[in-house]
Structures are given as structure tokens and as C-alpha cells.
Design an enzyme around this catalytic site. Sequence first.
Site, short mmCIF file in Angstrom:
data_model
loop_
_atom_site.label_atom_id
_atom_site.label_comp_id
_atom_site.label_asym_id
_atom_site.label_seq_id
_atom_site.Cartn_x
_atom_site.Cartn_y
_atom_site.Cartn_z
N GLU A 164 0.81 -1.23 0.00
CA GLU A 164 0.00 0.00 0.00
C GLU A 164 0.85 1.28 0.00
O GLU A 164 0.82 2.08 0.95
CB GLU A 164 -0.98 -0.03 1.17
CG GLU A 164 -1.94 -1.21 1.09
CD GLU A 164 -3.07 -1.18 2.12
OE1 GLU A 164 -3.00 -0.40 3.08
OE2 GLU A 164 -4.02 -1.97 1.95
N TRP A 171 -7.79 -10.44 4.29
CA TRP A 171 -7.26 -9.73 5.45
C TRP A 171 -8.30 -9.83 6.55
O TRP A 171 -9.41 -9.31 6.40
CB TRP A 171 -6.99 -8.26 5.15
CG TRP A 171 -6.37 -7.61 6.35
CD1 TRP A 171 -7.04 -6.98 7.38
CD2 TRP A 171 -4.98 -7.58 6.70
NE1 TRP A 171 -6.14 -6.56 8.32
CE2 TRP A 171 -4.88 -6.93 7.94
CE3 TRP A 171 -3.82 -8.05 6.08
CZ2 TRP A 171 -3.66 -6.72 8.59
CZ3 TRP A 171 -2.61 -7.86 6.74
CH2 TRP A 171 -2.54 -7.20 7.95
N TRP A 200 -3.59 -0.38 13.26
CA TRP A 200 -2.96 0.94 13.11
C TRP A 200 -3.57 2.01 14.02
O TRP A 200 -3.69 1.77 15.23
CB TRP A 200 -2.94 1.31 11.64
CG TRP A 200 -2.34 0.23 10.79
CD1 TRP A 200 -2.97 -0.54 9.85
CD2 TRP A 200 -1.00 -0.28 10.83
NE1 TRP A 200 -2.10 -1.46 9.31
CE2 TRP A 200 -0.88 -1.32 9.89
CE3 TRP A 200 0.15 0.07 11.57
CZ2 TRP A 200 0.29 -2.03 9.67
CZ3 TRP A 200 1.33 -0.64 11.38
CH2 TRP A 200 1.40 -1.66 10.42
N GLU A 232 -5.17 -8.34 -0.28
CA GLU A 232 -5.97 -7.97 0.89
C GLU A 232 -7.40 -7.66 0.48
O GLU A 232 -7.61 -6.87 -0.42
CB GLU A 232 -5.44 -6.72 1.60
CG GLU A 232 -4.26 -6.93 2.47
CD GLU A 232 -3.82 -5.67 3.16
OE1 GLU A 232 -4.67 -4.85 3.55
OE2 GLU A 232 -2.60 -5.48 3.27
C1 LIG Z 1 -9.65 11.11 4.83
C2 LIG Z 1 -9.16 10.71 6.21
O1 LIG Z 1 -8.80 9.35 6.21
C3 LIG Z 1 -8.21 8.93 7.42
C4 LIG Z 1 -8.02 7.43 7.46
O2 LIG Z 1 -7.78 6.91 6.13
C5 LIG Z 1 -7.52 5.58 6.01
C6 LIG Z 1 -7.49 5.05 4.72
C7 LIG Z 1 -7.22 3.73 4.53
C8 LIG Z 1 -7.01 2.91 5.64
C9 LIG Z 1 -6.77 1.48 5.43
C10 LIG Z 1 -6.65 0.52 6.40
N1 LIG Z 1 -6.52 -0.63 5.72
C11 LIG Z 1 -6.42 -1.99 6.29
C12 LIG Z 1 -4.93 -2.26 6.36
N2 LIG Z 1 -4.38 -2.47 5.00
C13 LIG Z 1 -3.06 -3.02 5.30
C14 LIG Z 1 -3.24 -3.88 6.52
O3 LIG Z 1 -2.22 -3.54 7.42
C15 LIG Z 1 -4.61 -3.51 7.09
O4 LIG Z 1 -4.52 -3.30 8.49
N3 LIG Z 1 -6.53 -0.41 4.42
N4 LIG Z 1 -6.70 0.89 4.23
C16 LIG Z 1 -7.03 3.43 6.93
C17 LIG Z 1 -7.30 4.79 7.10
#
Ligand SMILES: CCOCCOc1ccc(-c2cn(C[C@@H]3NC[C@@H](O)[C@H]3O)nn2)cc1
Length: 447
Positions: free
Chosen positions: A166, A399, A407, A353
Site C-alpha cells: 500500500e 485480510w 494501526w 488484501e
Molecule cells: C480522509 C481521512 O482518512 C483517514 C483514514 O484513512 C484511512 C485510509 C485507509 C485505511 C486502510 C486501512 N486498511 C487496512 C490495512 N491495510 C493493510 C493492513 O495492514 C490492514 O490493516 N486499508 N486501508 C485506513 C485509514
Amino acid sequence: MAIIQFPEGMKWGTATASYQIEGAVNEGGRGTSIWDTFSKTPGKVVNGDNGDIACDSYHRYEEDVELLTDLGVDVYRFSVAWPRIFPNGTGEVNQEGLEYYHRLVDKLIEKGIEPMCTLYHWDLPQALEDKGGWNNRETIDAFVQYAELMFNEFSGKIKSWLTLNEPWCISFLSNYIGAHAPGNKDLQLATQISHHLLVAHGLTVKKFRNLGIEGKIGFAPNTTWLEPYSNRQEDIDACNREIGWYIEWFMDPVFKGNYPEFMLDWFKKKGVQLEIKDGDMEAIQQRVDFLGINYYTGHIARYKENSGLLDWELVEMNYDRTDIGWPIFPEGFYNVLMRIKESYGDIPIYITENGSCYNDEPENGQVKDNGRISYLQQHLTALSRAIASGVNVKGYITWSLLDNFEWAEGYSMRFGIVHVNYRTLERTKKDSYYWFKQTIANNWFEN
Ligand SMILES: CCOCCOc1ccc(-c2cn(C[C@@H]3NC[C@@H](O)[C@H]3O)nn2)cc1
């Protein structure tokens, strides 16, 4: 009811990532990562959660491999923590770190499961961040050095490699939006980092080829889909800017050797001055063996002047949403895959994923996560549509195997087909685990 059948030889798997599951952050010679720093910065992660323990997979990897074996997967996608291999990012190699991944990989191979290794899933050594991180071109060289060591160390054992997970999240989510580590909010910085990431990817693929490593290599961009609210060109263009920010911005350089003009123009309008050195675009455009695609959600949107970075706004359609609030939008999955086929041809694709957040808890030893089963059914049906439409899909990796550190959401959001009790670290197979196990065994499911 309909039978959704997948092609003979379709590969099935699950995915995890080092910082999200391993724990043991101060064990085995591991160095500090930017997520150790970020997660311990007040206000960055829900409940102040961090990856110190996570799922304790550093110690419990054999239990995890047993879950994979019982599930019947063909492939397990995991990531290597760069700070376990080079605690300071470069220089001295940590043998204990290599030994941990040999234990994991050997156990997978013993059980007949193909290891798919992501070299970078966001846990940059803090020592490199202290010298500018991905904005410093020296980090590109450090990444290639790390990758070369991993290629040589695991050659013959690991035959499926992903350079980056990503890159949109690594660059823009983490350095423009600021929601992920290291938490910068600077479009110029984020865009330059996105370029350095692509150079690092390309030079790593080139190293892989030059070393003559057996196997295949790719990368795993994350994608999204915005469906235009109307057929007005302004709505179509606005949606294509958001889609292009995830897809064309990262895939055009790899597959076509140039950034998409419409995105370059837009970023220039926003004041970005991208520095591209001689040879960068040639370095990026290395042939990859496969493309990893991550997809979770999409929206309906329309043009709105001076709204956000790309001049669009969401139009609420009251779609059902998962527990993290993301709309359930399987049509977007089909549309993303068709856009990729139309743009880049028949590159072999692994869905690296796709999954959903449902925070169901065990009751009498059972986790009734019907929402996750429905999400899987809808998205695997969309995937089967894409395959029927000629998209060259080789595998589907959900996933995630385990609930884990999500995160900035910490442990508040659960994506696993296996529930994890973060106090006892007990694993509990959810109903979706059993549904996925049957689907893998059949290579079909009934909708
Ligand atoms: C406009 C404001 O936006 C704030 C948050 O914006 C996002 C965008 C996308 C994500 C996001 C989380 N995941 C899942 C993970 N992919 C990898 C793997 O480690 C999973 O845990 N994919 N995309 C989170 C936050």
C-alpha cells in the site's frame, strides 16, 4: 441460490503484517520502528494502543501456522519487520531476526503452505526516519540492501515476494493526511515520498532479477472506487481523480513508465514540484511477475469545487457499513479490477488484501460473525464476475487471519477470521473461518 465457482488452481490464503501481530518489540535484537514511536505518541492511536504484545505471534507462530494448516490455505502472506533484520536500518545484521523468520518459513513449508513475503509493511526502522525516512533517497538504497539480504537468505524457501504494501498509505496517508506513522501533513513531502517508494520498488525488482532469485515478485497497491453520482463529466472526472490517486499514480509508472498527466497537472496546481532524477522512471518500470491488489470499500461521489485535495464530495447512499464505518461496496471491487485490466492488460493478479471489520465477541466459544461471511460472499462474487470478464486473477488472500493491531484504530477494530483475546492471547476460530475453510476446500461457494 447460485454456485460461485473459481478456476482450477486458484490460490487461497490469508494475510498478516509484522507490526500488527508479532509483539516482542524489545526481543530478539529488534530495533525500534516508526510505529513504536508513533503508537506511543499521545493521541495517535485509539486507547493509546501499541504493538508491544499484539497477538504475540513472535512466540505463537506455530499456533498460527496450525490455524493456517487447518484452514487449508495454499499461501500465507506475512511481512518481515525490517528492524528485526537491520535494527538500525543499515549496517549490522541481526541474526536472531533472520532466525525467527526461518522458523516461521520452515514451519509453513513443512505444512505445505507457500510463504508470500512482504518486505515492507510500514515498520520503517526509526534510525532511518531520524535521517529523513522515505524523503531521504538514502532510504531507497537501504531498502535495496535489506531486500538483497532477504533474497539471498531465503532464496529457495520464499518464492513469492512483495516489495511494498500500500504505497498510497506509506506516502499520502502517513505524510499528507497524517493518520499513520510518522504523521506528517505535507503534500509536497508525501508526493516526493511516493516517488521514492516507486524508485525503491523498481530498484528492488532489478536487484531480484540481477541476483537470479527463483520465484516471482510484485507489489501491493491499495485501491478504492468512487462511482460518479451522475454522468456529468465533472462528476466522472472528480471520481477518476480519487481513483487515479490510488491506482494510476502508482501503477502507470510501473507498467507505462510515466505518471498520469491528469494527476501530475492536479498536483502541480496544488503547488507540488516533484523531483525526478535521471534514470528514476526507467528504474521504476521494471517488469513485475504479478500485481497485488488490496480492496476494502468504495463510495458514490460527485464534483465539488475546492473540496478537499481533489474537489469531490461523498454522496450518502445509506449502504450497509462494516463496524469500522466503511460502506460495503462490492461493485467497486469489480470496477477496480476491470479498470486495471483495461489499463494494464493481463498482468497476473493476486488479491493480497480484502476483508472486513466486525467486532463480534465469543459467546460459549463461538463467534457468530455473519457480517464478515456476507462481506466475503459479496466480494468473492464480485471477484468471480471479474474473472468471468477476463481479469487474470491467480489468488485471493483475505485480510486477516487474526484480529490484530489495526494501526490508528488500535485493537478496537477486528478484521480477523480468528478472534484474539488480547488479555489471554487465546485464539478462537470465528464462523467466517469455517465458511472460508469450506470455500477453499470446494473452490466454490453457494450464494
Ligand atoms: C480522509 C481521512 O482518512 C483517514 C483514514 O484513512 C484511512 C485510509 C485507509 C485505511 C486502510 C486501512 N486498511 C487496512 C490495512 N491495510 C493493510 C493492513 O495492514 C490492514 O490493516 N486499508 N486501508 C485506513 C485509514
